[in-house]
Design a protein around this motif. Structure first.
Motif, short mmCIF file in Angstrom:
data_model
loop_
_atom_site.label_atom_id
_atom_site.label_comp_id
_atom_site.label_asym_id
_atom_site.label_seq_id
_atom_site.Cartn_x
_atom_site.Cartn_y
_atom_site.Cartn_z
N VAL A 199 33.04 68.41 49.00
CA VAL A 199 33.39 69.57 48.51
C VAL A 199 34.27 70.35 49.73
CG1 VAL A 199 31.22 70.86 48.64
CG2 VAL A 199 32.89 71.67 47.43
N ALA A 200 35.23 70.68 49.31
CA ALA A 200 36.02 71.60 50.24
C ALA A 200 35.94 73.33 50.15
CB ALA A 200 37.66 71.10 50.42
N MET A 201 35.70 73.72 51.02
CA MET A 201 35.33 75.12 50.89
C MET A 201 36.32 76.08 51.69
SD MET A 201 32.07 76.62 52.55
CE MET A 201 31.57 76.15 54.16
N ASP A 202 36.55 77.44 50.94
CA ASP A 202 37.51 78.23 51.80
C ASP A 202 36.95 79.65 51.37
OD1 ASP A 202 39.78 78.59 53.76
OD2 ASP A 202 40.35 80.07 52.31
N ILE A 213 36.12 83.36 47.41
CA ILE A 213 35.67 81.88 47.74
C ILE A 213 36.31 80.87 46.85
CG2 ILE A 213 33.74 82.09 46.13
CD1 ILE A 213 32.18 80.15 48.05
N ALA A 214 36.66 79.72 47.16
CA ALA A 214 37.13 78.67 46.60
C ALA A 214 36.46 77.31 47.14
CB ALA A 214 38.83 78.60 46.77
N LEU A 215 36.20 76.48 46.19
CA LEU A 215 35.80 75.11 46.11
C LEU A 215 36.52 74.05 45.60
CD1 LEU A 215 32.05 75.93 45.55
CD2 LEU A 215 33.18 75.71 47.65
N ALA A 216 36.81 72.92 46.12
CA ALA A 216 37.74 72.00 45.42
C ALA A 216 36.70 70.84 45.48
CB ALA A 216 38.85 71.49 46.11
#
Length: 177
Positions: free
Chosen positions: A4-7, A21-24
């Motif tokens: 999971v990529a987070m920003d 917040i975002a997650l891919a």
């Protein structure tokens, strides 16, 4: 590769000041799910940060606070999960600072920083900022400093690196948190 990529984007320099917040979510080198939310922080907004990401205090006035979001995303942060971020010390610091601020238990997970992988695998790039790496690899990044666009770009950077260099070349960058 699965991860999971987070920003995060923040209201100011405080580690608990997340405003988005975002997650891919990546399975078998494909983005299979995405999560994005604005967050109402319990702090003031810095003109500098607002200028970077464009999120104003009025934009998050009706947004949930982090403790309302955490139960939805917490299952992605477990000891057997890999979490990725471009400049992971920043994003990981925001996550841990926010959890600490609200008295939420800190999870343990594996962490990988795509700034570090990019520096090692692409030493000739002018710099290793997210937008520079994405551009050099032909990865779309429509709105830099939009948490979702940044998380998707970070995910695509690691997918690219995995496909070009193999997962074994990336294992040495994984840290347990």
């Amino acid at each position: 590769m699965n991860f999971v990529a987070m920003d995060f984007e923040t209201a100011n320099h405080e580690k608990h000041s997340a405003v988005s917040i975002a997650l891919a979510v990546v399975r078998d080198n494909q983005i299979v799910d995405q999560f994005y939310s604005l967050i109402k922080p319990e702090t003031s907004f810095s003109h500098y940060n607002t200028k970077i990401h464009g999120i104003h205090q009025v934009d998050v006035a009706q947004a949930p606070q982090f403790p309302d979001i955490w139960p939805t995303i917490a299952p992605l942060f477990t000891a057997d999960k890999l979490v990725v971020a471009h400049n992971a010390p920043f994003d990981n610091g925001v996550l841990k600072g926010t959890l600490d601020y609200y008295g939420l238990p800190e999870p343990h997970y594996m962490l990988l920083d795509t700034v570090q992988t990019s520096r090692k695998l692409f030493p000739n790039f002018q710099n290793h900022k997210l937008n520079t790496v994405a551009e050099n690899l032909g990865i779309a990044l429509e709105h830099h400093h939009n948490a979702l666009d940044d998380a998707v770009a970070a995910a695509n950077i690691l997918i690219y690196e995995s496909q070009q260099f193999g997962d074994s070349a990336l294992k040495s960058f994984v840290k347990n948190k």
